[in-house]
Write an enzyme that holds these catalytic residues in place. Structure first.
Site, PDB file in Angstrom:
ATOM      1  N   ARG A   1       1.019  -1.275   0.152  1.00  0.00           N
ATOM      2  CA  ARG A   1      -0.024   0.120  -0.013  1.00  0.00           C
ATOM      3  C   ARG A   1       0.733   1.408  -0.044  1.00  0.00           C
ATOM      4  O   ARG A   1       1.942   1.248   0.649  1.00  0.00           O
ATOM      5  CB  ARG A   1      -0.901   0.162   1.190  1.00  0.00           C
ATOM      6  CG  ARG A   1      -1.708  -1.263   1.455  1.00  0.00           C
ATOM      7  CD  ARG A   1      -2.443  -1.291   2.806  1.00  0.00           C
ATOM      8  NE  ARG A   1      -3.261  -2.434   2.827  1.00  0.00           N
ATOM      9  CZ  ARG A   1      -3.988  -2.646   3.994  1.00  0.00           C
ATOM     10  NH1 ARG A   1      -3.630  -1.916   5.051  1.00  0.00           N
ATOM     11  NH2 ARG A   1      -4.577  -3.694   4.104  1.00  0.00           N
TER      12      ARG A   1
ATOM     13  N   ASP B   1       0.726   5.633   0.655  1.00  0.00           N
ATOM     14  CA  ASP B   1      -0.141   6.769   1.219  1.00  0.00           C
ATOM     15  C   ASP B   1      -0.354   7.649   0.079  1.00  0.00           C
ATOM     16  O   ASP B   1       0.014   7.650  -0.995  1.00  0.00           O
ATOM     17  CB  ASP B   1       0.900   7.203   2.387  1.00  0.00           C
ATOM     18  CG  ASP B   1       0.949   6.349   3.487  1.00  0.00           C
ATOM     19  OD1 ASP B   1       0.290   5.290   3.585  1.00  0.00           O
ATOM     20  OD2 ASP B   1       2.046   6.572   4.187  1.00  0.00           O
TER      21      ASP B   1
ATOM     22  N   TYR C   1      12.264   1.175  -3.164  1.00  0.00           N
ATOM     23  CA  TYR C   1      11.811   2.350  -3.286  1.00  0.00           C
ATOM     24  C   TYR C   1      12.694   3.849  -3.703  1.00  0.00           C
ATOM     25  O   TYR C   1      13.922   3.382  -3.472  1.00  0.00           O
ATOM     26  CB  TYR C   1      11.202   2.935  -1.862  1.00  0.00           C
ATOM     27  CG  TYR C   1       9.885   2.249  -1.594  1.00  0.00           C
ATOM     28  CD1 TYR C   1       8.556   2.947  -1.705  1.00  0.00           C
ATOM     29  CD2 TYR C   1       9.808   1.291  -0.875  1.00  0.00           C
ATOM     30  CE1 TYR C   1       7.517   2.606  -1.394  1.00  0.00           C
ATOM     31  CE2 TYR C   1       8.484   0.683  -0.361  1.00  0.00           C
ATOM     32  CZ  TYR C   1       7.366   1.336  -0.897  1.00  0.00           C
ATOM     33  OH  TYR C   1       6.140   0.969  -0.551  1.00  0.00           O
TER      34      TYR C   1
ATOM     35  N   ARG D   1       9.970   7.607   4.397  1.00  0.00           N
ATOM     36  CA  ARG D   1      10.070   8.937   4.648  1.00  0.00           C
ATOM     37  C   ARG D   1      10.722   9.542   5.934  1.00  0.00           C
ATOM     38  O   ARG D   1      11.284  10.594   5.844  1.00  0.00           O
ATOM     39  CB  ARG D   1       8.796   9.483   4.739  1.00  0.00           C
ATOM     40  CG  ARG D   1       7.824   9.586   3.375  1.00  0.00           C
ATOM     41  CD  ARG D   1       6.408   9.468   3.312  1.00  0.00           C
ATOM     42  NE  ARG D   1       5.907  10.823   3.900  1.00  0.00           N
ATOM     43  CZ  ARG D   1       4.621  11.060   4.319  1.00  0.00           C
ATOM     44  NH1 ARG D   1       3.728  10.335   4.326  1.00  0.00           N
ATOM     45  NH2 ARG D   1       4.521  12.431   4.895  1.00  0.00           N
TER      46      ARG D   1
END
Length: 257
Positions: free
Chosen positions: A50, A52, A111, A202
């Site tokens: 998932r 955000d 990522y 993050r």
């Protein structure tokens, strides 16, 4: 019932995130709406991970079951037709075994985080990068990142809303490169792990930005990691520059497609 893997790219700006929700527009909801144009009672899809609100993807992977046999190329073309005008594209479809699972069979997620340092506001890439105004020391950030590699309790870098059963994860890669040009420098953070905690990437980038800016010494990253205390984390950076760049499997379902 044939099962298909889908490699999906999307710009996350208009969406509340990947996960389907009642009301707000999600990436998953849009893909499922497109599938229901092909099969009205389609039950839904499962994804490798998932993302955000505001987070993008260049290599999200999901799977779906369909009653009819589809040529994978025709399936991707049909879905892309019905996904218009949403900024979502099915890059590739591939038929997989009935027990193949986009999430549970994944062995690694990759990522990418894009951070741009420049004085003038970004225009063409607004919402696609995190912009700051000061240059960063890549060597210092890489020294700080070295403390995060390997298996650790990442409680410090875990959102308080994280639903993972354990904060212990193994980070396999965190490399940082600078791409200077005349008016700006883009810093790219490349990360690999089997799985990540909510807001982990993050939190890493926000903390390392403080190191690169000279506000934190590199060794402070080790100290805040060892603290296992969320309040010790550096600022959590915005989602704008974050991309799910790839998902790996023991056998790539798209390799022969």
């Amino acid at each position: 019932m044939p099962r298909y893997a889908l490699k999906i790219e999307y710009n996350g700006q208009p969406f509340v995130g990947w996960q389907r929700q009642d009301g707000p527009k999600s990436v998953q909801g849009c893909v499922e709406d497109a599938l229901r144009m092909l099969q009205a009672d389609h039950p839904g899809i499962a994804a490798a991970g998932r993302t955000d609100a505001g987070v993008h993807a260049t290599g999200q992977v999901a799977h779906c079951d369909l009653r009819e046999d589809w040529d994978p190329f025709r399936l991707s073309e049909a879905l892309n037709y019905h996904l218009k005008p949403h900024p979502i594209a099915v890059l590739q479809a591939a038929e997989v075994s009935e027990d193949w699972h986009a999430r549970f069979d994944a062995t690694e997620r990759q990522y990418l985080f894009r951070l741009v340092a420049r004085r003038a506001p970004v225009t063409h890439e607004a919402g696609l990068v995190w912009q700051i105004k000061h240059p960063l020391d890549v060597a210092a950030m890489q020294a700080g990142a070295a403390h995060l590699l390997g298996q650790h309790d990442f409680t410090t870098f875990r959102s308080t809303m994280c639903q993972a059963k354990s904060p212990v994860k193994t980070l396999d890669q965190l490399d940082i490169e600078a791409r200077p040009s005349r008016y700006q420098t883009e810093y790219r953070f490349h990360l690999r792990a089997r799985s990540f905690l909510h807001n982990q990437v993050r939190s890493f980038v926000g903390t390392l930005e403080r190191v690169g800016a000279g506000a934190w010494p590199p060794d402070k990253v080790r100290d805040v990691l060892d603290a296992k205390d969320r309040s010790k984390c550096g600022p959590v950076c915005p989602p704008d520059g974050l991309y799910l760049a790839g998902v790996h499997y023991p056998q790539d379902p798209f390799e022969a497609a």
